[in-house]
Scaffold this active site. Structure first.
Site, mmCIF file in Angstrom:
data_model
loop_
_atom_site.group_PDB
_atom_site.id
_atom_site.type_symbol
_atom_site.label_atom_id
_atom_site.label_comp_id
_atom_site.label_asym_id
_atom_site.label_seq_id
_atom_site.Cartn_x
_atom_site.Cartn_y
_atom_site.Cartn_z
ATOM 1 N N LYS A 99 -3.687 6.965 -2.718
ATOM 2 C CA LYS A 99 -5.016 6.915 -2.095
ATOM 3 C C LYS A 99 -5.033 6.346 -0.690
ATOM 4 C CE LYS A 99 -5.632 8.996 -5.083
ATOM 5 N NZ LYS A 99 -5.747 10.419 -4.753
ATOM 6 N N SER A 100 -3.860 6.366 -0.061
ATOM 7 C CA SER A 100 -3.774 5.831 1.305
ATOM 8 C C SER A 100 -3.730 6.934 2.363
ATOM 9 C CB SER A 100 -2.512 4.972 1.438
ATOM 10 O OG SER A 100 -2.549 3.921 0.511
ATOM 11 N N HIS A 161 5.779 7.588 -4.104
ATOM 12 C CA HIS A 161 4.940 6.385 -4.193
ATOM 13 C C HIS A 161 5.801 5.186 -4.614
ATOM 14 C CE1 HIS A 161 1.210 8.407 -3.539
ATOM 15 N NE2 HIS A 161 1.081 8.956 -4.727
HETATM 16 P P1 A3P Z 1 -11.412 9.121 -0.193
HETATM 17 O O1 A3P Z 1 -11.376 9.039 -1.685
HETATM 18 O O2 A3P Z 1 -11.791 7.814 0.451
HETATM 19 O O3 A3P Z 1 -12.222 10.240 0.337
HETATM 20 P P2 A3P Z 1 -4.073 10.334 -1.243
HETATM 21 O O4 A3P Z 1 -3.813 11.616 -0.549
HETATM 22 O O5 A3P Z 1 -3.102 9.246 -0.897
HETATM 23 O O6 A3P Z 1 -4.275 10.526 -2.693
HETATM 24 O O7 A3P Z 1 -5.444 9.784 -0.634
HETATM 25 C C1 A3P Z 1 -6.650 10.437 -0.892
HETATM 26 C C2 A3P Z 1 -7.658 9.987 0.134
HETATM 27 O O8 A3P Z 1 -7.379 10.607 1.396
HETATM 28 C C3 A3P Z 1 -9.066 10.389 -0.256
HETATM 29 O O9 A3P Z 1 -9.916 9.392 0.309
HETATM 30 C C4 A3P Z 1 -9.178 11.734 0.458
HETATM 31 O O10 A3P Z 1 -10.492 12.178 0.621
HETATM 32 C C5 A3P Z 1 -8.510 11.409 1.783
HETATM 33 N N1 A3P Z 1 -8.021 12.603 2.495
HETATM 34 C C6 A3P Z 1 -7.393 13.689 1.972
HETATM 35 N N2 A3P Z 1 -7.113 14.560 2.941
HETATM 36 C C7 A3P Z 1 -7.557 14.038 4.094
HETATM 37 C C8 A3P Z 1 -7.553 14.501 5.455
HETATM 38 N N3 A3P Z 1 -7.052 15.682 5.793
HETATM 39 N N4 A3P Z 1 -8.109 13.698 6.386
HETATM 40 C C9 A3P Z 1 -8.634 12.502 6.059
HETATM 41 N N5 A3P Z 1 -8.669 12.014 4.787
HETATM 42 C C10 A3P Z 1 -8.127 12.768 3.824
#
Ligand code: A3P
Length: 351
Positions: A99-100, A161
């Site tokens: 989620k980063s 991860h």
């Molecule tokens: P949110 O839940 O705050 O919207 P990961 O890819 O590590 O699982 O992280 C997911 C997070 O990155 C989610 O955050 C998602 O919406 C965001 N995310 C995914 N693609 C993105 C992009 N192209 N630009 C910005 N944020 C993105």
């Protein structure tokens, strides 16, 4: 020096999703059996998904088959990756705590490294893989895919991860380049909570934010403690800056152009002056924008509630900085801020 361009091995059309799932289940069952004695000795705790997490080398992991029958990211999968995975010195790894911004980073680096192959540009008529294939299929996780001979694995661009100190030994000893993306802990927590509610078994009750807040803040979360994950890679980036690049989600949002150029240079595919002058950097950023990827991954839903495969659209929620203020109480914010201040002291981690 520019490396030879990645030959893009498509992850699709080699085996069907059903065959892949079948192979995954068989392999994961073998792995779970292989490590069952080792796992039985580990400390365990109740966790977010009404199940247990196991502490291994300082971090918490689900046990195999935690989500439907998917043992991905389980403690057994980590152990098997450590034992079996052999990195090549030219491999590039994208590392993160869940989620980063993992999905975004995967898309960006994949687009950077394959841009000579997909010369057609990123216009609406483009056939660029990211317009139809999930970034997760373009860049496989070593702790889920390395058992499956995923053809995309041969591209030399992989993700993980796994915390820095638990990485398969060959990644560090081969001097592979690693890009780590970190994000504001409050946004990670809220994003993680939303995500867990999406992937949870339909039969189980929804996870309440306040119920998991204490677990997260005391370090008990899958692949947590969150802060220790970040600290491991931050220290590595300070000790080996030529091999570990430390980026943050917020800076990527604020100054994508600069960050993407930095990223391209680090992975050995710097933009030429001509590319910069002709807008290739902006095109690439646009291709990997939240809106574009979300749209592409809507149609590309490769899982459903009965499947073991996560739906690709789960990885795109809001894509904003600071959305956590809409979910956390003032007290929760204060607690997370205090932990962060104390943990990151002296490490120059900003967001
Ligand atoms: P949110 O839940 O705050 O919207 P990961 O890819 O590590 O699982 O992280 C997911 C997070 O990155 C989610 O955050 C998602 O919406 C965001 N995310 C995914 N693609 C993105 C992009 N192209 N630009 C910005 N944020 C993105």
């Amino acid at each position: 020096m520019m490396l030879s361009p990645v030959v893009f091995h498509s992850p699709v059309a080699i085996i069907t999703k059903d065959e892949e799932e079948k192979a995954r289940k068989i392999k994961m069952s073998e792995i779970i059996e292989r490590y069952k004695d080792k796992v039985s000795t580990l400390p365990k705790q109740e966790s977010w998904m009404n199940n247990h997490v196991y502490k291994y080398q300082g971090f918490w992991y689900h046990q195999g088959f935690w989500y439907h029958s998917n043992a991905s990211f389980s403690v057994e999968a980590i152990m098997a990756t450590q034992d079996d995975f052999k990195a090549k010195p030219t491999d590039v790894f994208l590392a993160s705590h869940p989620k980063s911004g993992t999905t975004w980073l995967k898309a960006l680096v994949f687009a950077i490294m394959t841009r000579t192959k997909f010369k057609s540009g990123f216009s609406s008529s483009s056939t660029h893989p990211l317009l139809t294939i999930s970034p997760h299929d373009c860049v496989p996780f070593i702790e889920t895919e390395s058992f499956l001979n995923n053809p995309a694995y041969a591209n030399g661009l992989m993700a993980t991860h796994i915390p820095y100190n638990s990485l398969p030994e060959s990644i560090v000893s081969s001097n592979c380049r690693i890009v780590y993306i970190c994000r504001n802990p409050k946004d990670v927590f809220v994003s993680y909570w939303h995500f867990m509610n999406k992937v949870r078994d339909n039969a189980s009750a929804s996870i309440k934010l306040k119920d998991v807040f204490e677990m997260f803040s005391s370090g008990i979360s899958p692949v947590g403690p969150f802060w220790d994950h970040v600290i491991g890679y931050r220290k590595a980036s300070l000790e080996r800056p030529d091999k570990v690049l430390f980026l943050n989600y917020e800076e990527l949002q604020k100054d994508a152009n600069n960050e993407v150029k930095k990223l391209a240079k680090f992975v050995g595919y710097p933009f030429t002056e001509e590319e910069e002058a002709t807008g290739r950097v902006e095109e690439l950023i646009n291709l990997c924008s939240f809106e574009k990827l979300k749209e592409a991954n809507k149609a590309n839903k490769d899982g459903d509630e009965t499947s073991n495969v996560l739906s690709n659209e789960f990885f795109f929620r809001k894509g904003k900085v600071g959305d956590s203020v809409n979910y956390l109480t003032t007290e929760m914010i204060q607690i997370l801020d205090e932990i962060t201040k104390e943990k990151y002291d002296g490490l120059d981690i900003s967001f």
